[in-house]
Design a protein around this motif. Structure first.
Motif, PDB file in Angstrom:
ATOM      1  N   LEU A  52      -8.152   4.556  -6.854  1.00 36.55           N
ATOM      2  CA  LEU A  52      -6.860   3.840  -6.010  1.00 36.55           C
ATOM      3  C   LEU A  52      -5.916   4.889  -5.621  1.00 36.55           C
ATOM      4  O   LEU A  52      -5.315   5.407  -6.463  1.00 36.55           O
ATOM      5  CB  LEU A  52      -6.302   2.638  -6.580  1.00 36.55           C
ATOM      6  CG  LEU A  52      -5.162   1.859  -6.089  1.00 36.55           C
ATOM      7  CD1 LEU A  52      -5.599   1.496  -4.572  1.00 36.55           C
ATOM      8  CD2 LEU A  52      -4.929   0.602  -6.994  1.00 36.55           C
ATOM      9  N   ASP A  53      -5.471   5.137  -4.359  1.00 41.34           N
ATOM     10  CA  ASP A  53      -4.812   6.161  -3.928  1.00 41.34           C
ATOM     11  C   ASP A  53      -3.171   5.878  -3.858  1.00 41.34           C
ATOM     12  O   ASP A  53      -2.207   6.091  -4.096  1.00 41.34           O
ATOM     13  CB  ASP A  53      -5.105   6.973  -2.717  1.00 41.34           C
ATOM     14  CG  ASP A  53      -6.513   7.622  -3.015  1.00 41.34           C
ATOM     15  OD1 ASP A  53      -6.563   8.077  -4.273  1.00 41.34           O
ATOM     16  OD2 ASP A  53      -7.500   7.804  -2.173  1.00 41.34           O
ATOM     17  N   SER A  54      -3.113   4.653  -2.991  1.00 43.21           N
ATOM     18  CA  SER A  54      -1.697   4.118  -2.658  1.00 43.21           C
ATOM     19  C   SER A  54      -1.966   2.630  -2.393  1.00 43.21           C
ATOM     20  O   SER A  54      -2.896   2.164  -2.004  1.00 43.21           O
ATOM     21  CB  SER A  54      -1.372   5.037  -1.439  1.00 43.21           C
ATOM     22  OG  SER A  54      -1.898   4.637  -0.177  1.00 43.21           O
ATOM     23  N   ILE A  55      -0.669   2.086  -2.116  1.00 39.14           N
ATOM     24  CA  ILE A  55      -0.329   0.625  -1.685  1.00 39.14           C
ATOM     25  C   ILE A  55       0.891   0.522  -1.046  1.00 39.14           C
ATOM     26  O   ILE A  55       1.852   1.333  -1.502  1.00 39.14           O
ATOM     27  CB  ILE A  55      -0.464  -0.127  -2.996  1.00 39.14           C
ATOM     28  CG1 ILE A  55      -0.725  -1.822  -2.718  1.00 39.14           C
ATOM     29  CG2 ILE A  55       0.534  -0.130  -4.012  1.00 39.14           C
ATOM     30  CD1 ILE A  55      -1.032  -2.598  -3.744  1.00 39.14           C
TER      31      ILE A  55
ATOM     32  N   PHE B 148       3.555   3.214  -2.151  1.00 40.25           N
ATOM     33  CA  PHE B 148       3.827   3.773  -3.415  1.00 40.25           C
ATOM     34  C   PHE B 148       2.434   4.418  -3.730  1.00 40.25           C
ATOM     35  O   PHE B 148       1.365   4.163  -3.535  1.00 40.25           O
ATOM     36  CB  PHE B 148       4.011   2.826  -4.659  1.00 40.25           C
ATOM     37  CG  PHE B 148       5.391   1.900  -4.243  1.00 40.25           C
ATOM     38  CD1 PHE B 148       6.469   2.351  -4.876  1.00 40.25           C
ATOM     39  CD2 PHE B 148       5.438   0.679  -3.305  1.00 40.25           C
ATOM     40  CE1 PHE B 148       7.518   1.875  -4.752  1.00 40.25           C
ATOM     41  CE2 PHE B 148       6.711   0.301  -2.926  1.00 40.25           C
ATOM     42  CZ  PHE B 148       7.882   0.714  -3.748  1.00 40.25           C
ATOM     43  N   LEU B 149       2.497   5.619  -4.340  1.00 40.11           N
ATOM     44  CA  LEU B 149       1.166   6.491  -4.632  1.00 40.11           C
ATOM     45  C   LEU B 149       0.951   6.327  -6.288  1.00 40.11           C
ATOM     46  O   LEU B 149       1.685   6.277  -6.908  1.00 40.11           O
ATOM     47  CB  LEU B 149       1.554   7.930  -4.164  1.00 40.11           C
ATOM     48  CG  LEU B 149       2.292   8.252  -3.037  1.00 40.11           C
ATOM     49  CD1 LEU B 149       2.409   9.594  -2.852  1.00 40.11           C
ATOM     50  CD2 LEU B 149       1.073   7.855  -1.800  1.00 40.11           C
ATOM     51  N   PHE B 150      -0.329   6.137  -6.221  1.00 39.02           N
ATOM     52  CA  PHE B 150      -0.971   6.254  -7.753  1.00 39.02           C
ATOM     53  C   PHE B 150      -1.268   7.530  -8.226  1.00 39.02           C
ATOM     54  O   PHE B 150      -1.714   8.557  -7.576  1.00 39.02           O
ATOM     55  CB  PHE B 150      -2.253   5.240  -7.874  1.00 39.02           C
ATOM     56  CG  PHE B 150      -2.010   3.754  -7.685  1.00 39.02           C
ATOM     57  CD1 PHE B 150      -1.387   2.998  -8.722  1.00 39.02           C
ATOM     58  CD2 PHE B 150      -1.951   3.132  -6.347  1.00 39.02           C
ATOM     59  CE1 PHE B 150      -1.150   1.636  -8.443  1.00 39.02           C
ATOM     60  CE2 PHE B 150      -1.637   1.973  -6.204  1.00 39.02           C
ATOM     61  CZ  PHE B 150      -1.344   0.998  -7.189  1.00 39.02           C
ATOM     62  N   SER B 151      -1.137   7.762  -9.625  1.00 32.28           N
ATOM     63  CA  SER B 151      -1.483   9.192 -10.091  1.00 32.28           C
ATOM     64  C   SER B 151      -2.335   8.793 -11.163  1.00 32.28           C
ATOM     65  O   SER B 151      -2.331   8.088 -12.244  1.00 32.28           O
ATOM     66  CB  SER B 151      -0.398   9.908 -10.602  1.00 32.28           C
ATOM     67  OG  SER B 151      -0.885  10.935 -11.258  1.00 32.28           O
ATOM     68  N   GLY B 152      -3.667   9.483 -11.065  1.00 32.77           N
ATOM     69  CA  GLY B 152      -4.792   9.233 -12.123  1.00 32.77           C
ATOM     70  C   GLY B 152      -5.731   8.010 -12.001  1.00 32.77           C
ATOM     71  O   GLY B 152      -6.462   7.819 -13.090  1.00 32.77           O
TER      72      GLY B 152
ATOM     73  N   GLN C 297       4.187  -9.174  -1.938  1.00 28.99           N
ATOM     74  CA  GLN C 297       3.005  -9.264  -1.188  1.00 28.99           C
ATOM     75  C   GLN C 297       2.575  -7.672  -1.029  1.00 28.99           C
ATOM     76  O   GLN C 297       3.262  -6.779  -1.169  1.00 28.99           O
ATOM     77  CB  GLN C 297       3.183  -9.953   0.334  1.00 28.99           C
ATOM     78  CG  GLN C 297       4.286  -9.293   0.905  1.00 28.99           C
ATOM     79  CD  GLN C 297       4.637 -10.074   2.413  1.00 28.99           C
ATOM     80  OE1 GLN C 297       3.626  -9.967   3.194  1.00 28.99           O
ATOM     81  NE2 GLN C 297       5.821 -10.725   2.865  1.00 28.99           N
ATOM     82  N   PHE C 298       1.363  -7.477  -0.518  1.00 31.18           N
ATOM     83  CA  PHE C 298       0.720  -6.006  -0.630  1.00 31.18           C
ATOM     84  C   PHE C 298      -0.259  -5.986   0.540  1.00 31.18           C
ATOM     85  O   PHE C 298      -0.705  -6.921   1.151  1.00 31.18           O
ATOM     86  CB  PHE C 298      -0.145  -5.731  -1.936  1.00 31.18           C
ATOM     87  CG  PHE C 298      -1.127  -6.852  -2.035  1.00 31.18           C
ATOM     88  CD1 PHE C 298      -2.339  -6.732  -1.893  1.00 31.18           C
ATOM     89  CD2 PHE C 298      -0.652  -8.101  -3.079  1.00 31.18           C
ATOM     90  CE1 PHE C 298      -3.221  -7.483  -2.068  1.00 31.18           C
ATOM     91  CE2 PHE C 298      -1.709  -8.813  -3.427  1.00 31.18           C
ATOM     92  CZ  PHE C 298      -3.026  -8.764  -3.159  1.00 31.18           C
ATOM     93  N   ASP C 299      -0.043  -4.697   0.944  1.00 23.97           N
ATOM     94  CA  ASP C 299      -1.138  -4.396   2.294  1.00 23.97           C
ATOM     95  C   ASP C 299      -1.194  -2.864   2.090  1.00 23.97           C
ATOM     96  O   ASP C 299      -1.124  -1.890   1.301  1.00 23.97           O
ATOM     97  CB  ASP C 299       0.081  -4.451   3.491  1.00 23.97           C
ATOM     98  CG  ASP C 299      -0.646  -4.579   4.712  1.00 23.97           C
ATOM     99  OD1 ASP C 299      -1.973  -4.506   4.722  1.00 23.97           O
ATOM    100  OD2 ASP C 299      -0.025  -4.532   5.903  1.00 23.97           O
ATOM    101  N   ASN C 300      -2.079  -2.470   2.994  1.00 21.54           N
ATOM    102  CA  ASN C 300      -2.449  -1.004   3.377  1.00 21.54           C
ATOM    103  C   ASN C 300      -3.001  -0.307   1.818  1.00 21.54           C
ATOM    104  O   ASN C 300      -2.459   0.717   1.653  1.00 21.54           O
ATOM    105  CB  ASN C 300      -1.773  -0.411   4.016  1.00 21.54           C
ATOM    106  CG  ASN C 300      -1.576  -0.900   5.472  1.00 21.54           C
ATOM    107  OD1 ASN C 300      -2.398  -1.437   6.173  1.00 21.54           O
ATOM    108  ND2 ASN C 300      -0.054  -0.769   5.905  1.00 21.54           N
ATOM    109  N   LEU C 301      -3.889  -0.963   1.233  1.00 18.48           N
ATOM    110  CA  LEU C 301      -4.259  -0.252   0.083  1.00 18.48           C
ATOM    111  C   LEU C 301      -5.267   1.015   0.655  1.00 18.48           C
ATOM    112  O   LEU C 301      -6.558   0.924   1.429  1.00 18.48           O
ATOM    113  CB  LEU C 301      -5.162  -1.103  -0.868  1.00 18.48           C
ATOM    114  CG  LEU C 301      -4.339  -1.936  -1.822  1.00 18.48           C
ATOM    115  CD1 LEU C 301      -4.140  -3.423  -0.845  1.00 18.48           C
ATOM    116  CD2 LEU C 301      -5.087  -2.637  -3.039  1.00 18.48           C
ATOM    117  N   VAL C 302      -5.124   2.218  -0.014  1.00 15.62           N
ATOM    118  CA  VAL C 302      -6.034   3.209   0.483  1.00 15.62           C
ATOM    119  C   VAL C 302      -6.905   3.666  -0.817  1.00 15.62           C
ATOM    120  O   VAL C 302      -6.305   3.975  -2.028  1.00 15.62           O
ATOM    121  CB  VAL C 302      -5.077   4.695   0.710  1.00 15.62           C
ATOM    122  CG1 VAL C 302      -6.065   5.890   0.927  1.00 15.62           C
ATOM    123  CG2 VAL C 302      -4.153   4.402   1.945  1.00 15.62           C
TER     124      VAL C 302
END
Length: 220
Positions: A105-108, A152-156, A173-178
């Motif tokens: 999971l890279d970002s959301i 927002f970017l995830f790390s690890g 609410q959430f959108d555009n998960l990379v």
């Protein structure tokens, strides 16, 4: 001929890297519906990824902008179809692969649920990644923009079996998960001890052979 050999060698070396690149974006576009009200899937699947909830989901229709809801004029739709956990206050969202394989999971993108339940300072959304083979990783994000999505970017958050996060006040609410699709099946080889695939070895050998042929022609 020399130019073609050089290009062939470069492609042979880069080919395994391109095969591994399998990033995808979950944008919930199939849920886009005109009018007001909500689309309410129990679970949701897109591009091989599965979202499950203990209370179902909701997705605002494109017309949900400044309309009366429970005595309040609210805006729910921020220009892009998204998803929210319908279990306000105790909803838990779980993200996983349909086939059970690992992923990254890279970002959301995150936004407030509407312009009535706006965010407050110090309110965080905490994500927990369940790592394949055991262990967890957590990361929290604090929203400061109420009426639009922030990225927002995830790390690890790699080699994951699933990711979970809660729906708590003031709701989001959430959108555009990379995400990266990862392997077809969960890896059994520990990190750092990966064994190259036969195809990768063959392509690398082809590239080195082409470079060798070019060098011999230059030295003659």
């Amino acid at each position: 001929m020399k130019k073609h050999l050089s290009q062939l060698a470069l492609l042979a070396v880069l080919a395994p890297l391109s095969v591994c690149a399998s990033a995808t974006t979950i944008g919930f576009d199939p849920l886009t519906t005109s009018g007001t009200g909500f689309v309410s899937p129990v679970n949701y699947t897109e591009n091989g990824f599965l979202f499950t909830s203990n209370a179902g989901f909701g997705s605002a229709r494109t017309g949900d902008v400044n309309f009366l809801y429970n005595g309040h004029i609210m805006t729910w739709y921020y220009g892009s179809t998204s998803l929210f956990n319908d279990g306000l206050g105790n909803g838990v969202t779980t993200l996983s692969k349909v086939d059970g394989s690992v992923f990254e999971l890279d970002s959301i993108d995150l936004a407030s649920l509407n312009d009535y339940y706006t965010f407050e300072t110090g309110k965080d959304i905490t994500f927990t990644g369940n790592v394949h083979g055991g262990g967890t990783i957590t990361q929290s994000f604090q929203l400061t923009t109420n009426l639009s999505f922030d990225t927002f970017l995830f790390s690890g958050f790699t080699n994951l079996d699933s990711v979970t996060w809660g729906q708590g006040f003031p709701y989001h609410q959430f959108d555009n998960l990379v995400l990266d699709q990862g392997n077809t099946t969960p890896p059994e080889t520990p990190p750092g001890n990966d064994v190259p695939e036969p195809t990768s070895i063959a392509l690398l050998g082809l590239g080195l052979a082409a470079l060798g042929m070019r060098r011999r022609k230059v030295t003659k």
